[in-house]
Design a protein around this motif. Sequence first.
Motif, PDB file in Angstrom:
ATOM      1  N   GLU A   1       0.612   6.352  -6.992  1.00  0.00           N
ATOM      2  CA  GLU A   1      -0.954   6.958  -7.202  1.00  0.00           C
ATOM      3  C   GLU A   1      -1.282   8.478  -7.450  1.00  0.00           C
ATOM      4  O   GLU A   1      -1.588   9.282  -7.769  1.00  0.00           O
ATOM      5  N   ASP A   2       0.564   9.567  -6.433  1.00  0.00           N
ATOM      6  CA  ASP A   2       0.236  10.320  -6.223  1.00  0.00           C
ATOM      7  C   ASP A   2       0.524  11.400  -7.701  1.00  0.00           C
ATOM      8  O   ASP A   2       1.670  10.372  -8.576  1.00  0.00           O
ATOM      9  N   ALA A   3      -0.257  12.475  -8.141  1.00  0.00           N
ATOM     10  CA  ALA A   3      -0.037  12.817  -9.359  1.00  0.00           C
ATOM     11  C   ALA A   3       1.108  13.398 -10.009  1.00  0.00           C
ATOM     12  O   ALA A   3       1.481  13.651 -11.682  1.00  0.00           O
ATOM     13  N   TYR A   4       2.321  13.978  -8.498  1.00  0.00           N
ATOM     14  CA  TYR A   4       3.550  14.557  -8.956  1.00  0.00           C
ATOM     15  C   TYR A   4       4.419  13.793 -10.275  1.00  0.00           C
ATOM     16  O   TYR A   4       4.349  12.659  -9.517  1.00  0.00           O
TER      17      TYR A   4
ATOM     18  N   PRO B   1      10.808  11.462   2.458  1.00  0.00           N
ATOM     19  CA  PRO B   1      10.906  10.715   3.664  1.00  0.00           C
ATOM     20  C   PRO B   1       8.906  10.217   4.037  1.00  0.00           C
ATOM     21  O   PRO B   1       8.492  10.302   4.064  1.00  0.00           O
ATOM     22  N   GLY B   2       9.374   8.375   3.618  1.00  0.00           N
ATOM     23  CA  GLY B   2       8.377   8.069   4.160  1.00  0.00           C
ATOM     24  C   GLY B   2       8.236   7.000   4.768  1.00  0.00           C
ATOM     25  O   GLY B   2       9.514   6.891   5.857  1.00  0.00           O
ATOM     26  N   ALA B   3       7.548   6.068   4.885  1.00  0.00           N
ATOM     27  CA  ALA B   3       8.055   5.061   5.880  1.00  0.00           C
ATOM     28  C   ALA B   3       7.128   3.418   5.567  1.00  0.00           C
ATOM     29  O   ALA B   3       5.596   4.014   5.002  1.00  0.00           O
ATOM     30  N   SER B   4       7.726   2.522   5.258  1.00  0.00           N
ATOM     31  CA  SER B   4       6.296   1.653   4.969  1.00  0.00           C
ATOM     32  C   SER B   4       5.481   1.764   5.598  1.00  0.00           C
ATOM     33  O   SER B   4       4.583   0.087   4.836  1.00  0.00           O
ATOM     34  N   ASP B   5       4.735   1.505   6.927  1.00  0.00           N
ATOM     35  CA  ASP B   5       3.797   0.982   7.132  1.00  0.00           C
ATOM     36  C   ASP B   5       2.556   2.213   6.807  1.00  0.00           C
ATOM     37  O   ASP B   5       1.452   1.900   6.870  1.00  0.00           O
ATOM     38  N   ASP B   6       3.128   3.383   6.613  1.00  0.00           N
ATOM     39  CA  ASP B   6       2.208   4.821   5.959  1.00  0.00           C
ATOM     40  C   ASP B   6       1.975   4.437   4.685  1.00  0.00           C
ATOM     41  O   ASP B   6       2.296   3.798   3.879  1.00  0.00           O
TER      42      ASP B   6
ATOM     43  N   ARG C   1       1.090  -1.356   0.064  1.00  0.00           N
ATOM     44  CA  ARG C   1      -0.623  -0.003  -0.079  1.00  0.00           C
ATOM     45  C   ARG C   1       0.952   1.358   0.095  1.00  0.00           C
ATOM     46  O   ARG C   1       0.860   2.281  -1.036  1.00  0.00           O
ATOM     47  N   CYS C   2       1.975   1.178   0.807  1.00  0.00           N
ATOM     48  CA  CYS C   2       2.975   2.555   1.224  1.00  0.00           C
ATOM     49  C   CYS C   2       3.044   2.735  -0.671  1.00  0.00           C
ATOM     50  O   CYS C   2       3.042   3.873  -1.063  1.00  0.00           O
ATOM     51  N   LEU C   3       3.682   1.336  -1.608  1.00  0.00           N
ATOM     52  CA  LEU C   3       4.470   1.734  -2.873  1.00  0.00           C
ATOM     53  C   LEU C   3       3.321   1.863  -3.713  1.00  0.00           C
ATOM     54  O   LEU C   3       3.904   3.099  -4.334  1.00  0.00           O
TER      55      LEU C   3
END
Length: 313
Positions: free
Chosen positions: A35-38, A99-104, A28-30
Amino acid sequence: MADDAATQAPPLVSVLIPAFNHERFVQRCLDSVLEDAYPTKELIIIDDGSTDATGERIADWVATHCMELPIEYVRRQNRGIAATLNELVARASGEFLRPGASDDYLLPGGLDAQVRYLLAHPCKGAVIGDSVVVDRDGNKLHDSGMCGLHGANKELYRSDDGIRRAIISQWAIGGPVALIRKSALDTVDRWSEGLRIEDWDLFLRLAARDALGFIDVGVCAYRLHDSNLSKTRHAATRMVNLDESRHVALRRAGLFGEPYRTLLRAQSHYIGAKISFLQRRLCPLLLHLAAYLWLVVVSKARPTTTHPDGGAP
């Protein structure tokens, strides 16, 4: 002749994902990055020694989507979150780092909103947004991580003075919500390796230079689940985290002018009071609370001074 600004390609954003034991959530994270249109982005992922199927899930996803955007994927032994974030930054090519997180997961439109802010505010090294809070199944728990989880006053984040006070006294950043100008990390260094709660330390250093901005936009979904909830409920873990935070407050106080330096000293005593409460030690608890209240009063009488490095407060 077409306007140069209108035809200029958007700056490259490097989305950085440190992954560890999130086999249920990492896809879901990836997916959210796609999905983000940037339009101008790259994705860099490091599996930091996962012992479950996280690495296999990422490898399958990369094999499926590797033609849709530039992706770099590394698997290696565990080195911890701060070291992993620093390695991700070293591998990044983007002007801006997310920076992200693999559960978010990212929320659509967040990258564009944060890039627009930093382009409009070249003096800022980073911008934070808000998050929505979801459970392990993706059901919404709070519309605002800042307000719903931490009871934050968002009005504080609308000025440099307010941001400094909020970062010092009420840490309310729920989830990975920052977009960072890569050049800013050359000024304040990167994440301090060896820390368990590495983000407060980084944001204190940014706030000390008035390099932190805020937009009231939900830019990610912050997921609450068994693993991260257990960390906050386990008393021994909480005490270790609090003790680390107390030392960070004392170590970074010298970066600030007044009254913020005194407020950080006050905060170190407030954290000390929390530790004493968990230890059920009444006398140290009362002493820390008394010192905290005294320093808060003292801070209100302190005239505003410049930073130790000579910059404006």
